[in-house]
Design a protein around this motif. Structure first.
Motif: not given
Length: 91
Positions: A56-64, A75-82
């Motif tokens: 419910e908390r992340h319904a519209e944001e997956i993946p988180v 949504w899109r995971i930034d490899p450099l930021r990670l």
């Protein structure tokens, strides 16, 4: 007296919230796996279908992407930021 840092405390808790049938999740899994494997950081995928509160908390944001319990990306995971996030907490 000096204290030695606990190496286990320096290991970040990396969790990727995903769901079945999500094409962005497949991309995110590949990014998180590549970065975490290269840096030697364990991570886990969490299926939000198994946790109604997360779903419910992340319904519209997956993946988180969660690092140490804090939402860091979605949504899109930034490899450099990670990589910067994971490297920042390491000695």
């Amino acid at each position: 007296m000096t204290t030695t840092p606990d190496p286990a405390a320096a290991v970040p808790d990396v969790a990727l919230l995903v769901k079945d049938g999500c094409h962005l999740c497949a991309d995110a899994i590949a990014v998180v796996d590549e970065v975490c494997t290269r840096l030697g950081v364990p991570w886990r995928a969490v299926d939000v279908a198994r946790d109604p509160v997360l779903a419910e908390r992340h319904a519209e944001e997956i993946p988180v992407l969660m690092v140490d319990g804090v939402q860091r990306d979605f949504w899109r995971i930034d490899p450099l930021r990670l990589e910067r996030l994971l490297a920042a907490g390491r000695p």
